[in-house]
Design a protein around this motif. Structure first.
Motif, PDB file in Angstrom:
ATOM      1  N   ALA A  53     -22.838 -28.203   6.957  1.00  0.00           N
ATOM      2  CA  ALA A  53     -23.290 -27.280   5.916  1.00  0.00           C
ATOM      3  C   ALA A  53     -24.781 -27.425   5.643  1.00  0.00           C
ATOM      4  O   ALA A  53     -25.397 -26.535   5.065  1.00  0.00           O
ATOM      5  N   ALA A  54     -25.358 -28.539   6.051  1.00  0.00           N
ATOM      6  CA  ALA A  54     -26.792 -28.744   5.834  1.00  0.00           C
ATOM      7  C   ALA A  54     -27.619 -27.786   6.687  1.00  0.00           C
ATOM      8  O   ALA A  54     -28.764 -27.484   6.355  1.00  0.00           O
ATOM      9  N   GLU A  55     -27.043 -27.318   7.768  1.00  0.00           N
ATOM     10  CA  GLU A  55     -27.714 -26.343   8.619  1.00  0.00           C
ATOM     11  C   GLU A  55     -27.066 -24.986   8.329  1.00  0.00           C
ATOM     12  O   GLU A  55     -26.005 -24.670   8.856  1.00  0.00           O
ATOM     13  N   PRO A  56     -27.671 -24.176   7.467  1.00  0.00           N
ATOM     14  CA  PRO A  56     -27.020 -22.941   7.026  1.00  0.00           C
ATOM     15  C   PRO A  56     -26.861 -21.930   8.153  1.00  0.00           C
ATOM     16  O   PRO A  56     -27.684 -21.849   9.056  1.00  0.00           O
ATOM     17  N   THR A  57     -25.779 -21.178   8.051  1.00  0.00           N
ATOM     18  CA  THR A  57     -25.564 -20.093   9.007  1.00  0.00           C
ATOM     19  C   THR A  57     -26.181 -18.832   8.422  1.00  0.00           C
ATOM     20  O   THR A  57     -26.135 -18.603   7.216  1.00  0.00           O
ATOM     21  N   LEU A  58     -26.765 -18.058   9.275  1.00  0.00           N
ATOM     22  CA  LEU A  58     -27.439 -16.842   8.832  1.00  0.00           C
ATOM     23  C   LEU A  58     -26.644 -15.625   9.261  1.00  0.00           C
ATOM     24  O   LEU A  58     -25.980 -15.627  10.293  1.00  0.00           O
ATOM     25  N   GLY A  59     -26.769 -14.578   8.487  1.00  0.00           N
ATOM     26  CA  GLY A  59     -26.080 -13.330   8.815  1.00  0.00           C
ATOM     27  C   GLY A  59     -26.998 -12.379   9.552  1.00  0.00           C
ATOM     28  O   GLY A  59     -26.788 -11.181   9.522  1.00  0.00           O
ATOM     29  N   GLY A  60     -28.016 -12.888  10.157  1.00  0.00           N
ATOM     30  CA  GLY A  60     -28.968 -12.055  10.868  1.00  0.00           C
ATOM     31  C   GLY A  60     -30.329 -12.109  10.194  1.00  0.00           C
ATOM     32  O   GLY A  60     -30.553 -12.882   9.266  1.00  0.00           O
TER      33      GLY A  60
END
Length: 152
Positions: A75-82
């Motif tokens: 979770a420390a490396e956030p996922t992006l939605g674009g």
């Protein structure tokens, strides 16, 4: 066997060669190790052999909390939605939640507050106002009494 723990470290005499000093240091170290091992053996109550010195294995250091640490690291490396046309990251709702977190307690229905009557509120405010008046009167009387003493 006598312990060398409380003995003062003697400064080697100048006539002692480097090899003799090294031999003496090695002998003293072996004595200390023998004392340590005999103390460990005396304290050990089990019949199992004492563990040998060596690097700990990774399996020995696993705990149930490790899974939570792995999830937090992910979770420390956030996922992006674009990315937007301006080059900014798009937010994806609830995409970066830590899995396995403590669940919120079930929402218990709070007991309804009893209705407060206008008369009760009026009485409370009147009591507050009377207390303020009394306090101010006491302060005023004390200050007048001090002035009279100073003048008299």
């Amino acid at each position: 066997m006598e312990s060398a723990w409380f003995r003062r470290a003697d400064v080697a005499a100048p006539e002692m060669s480097e090899a003799e000093r090294a031999e003496r240091a090695k002998r003293e170290e072996n004595e200390r190790l023998e004392e340590w091992e005999s103390a460990r053996a005396a304290v050990s109550t089990s019949r199992e052999p004492l563990p040998t010195r060596g690097a700990p294995r990774a399996e020995d250091w696993r705990t149930p909390a490790d899974e939570g640490w792995r999830a937090a690291a992910a979770a420390a490396e956030p996922t992006l939605g674009g990315i937007t046309a301006a080059g900014l990251p798009k937010r994806t709702p609830k995409a970066n939640l830590v899995p396995g977190r403590v669940a919120a307690p079930p929402a218990a229905a709070a007991p309804p507050m009893p209705p407060i009557s206008a008369e009760r509120v009026r009485n409370r405010m009147a009591s507050l106002q009377q207390g303020v008046r009394r306090g101010r009167a006491e302060v005023r009387d004390e200050s007048l009494g001090k002035r009279e003493k100073e003048e008299g």
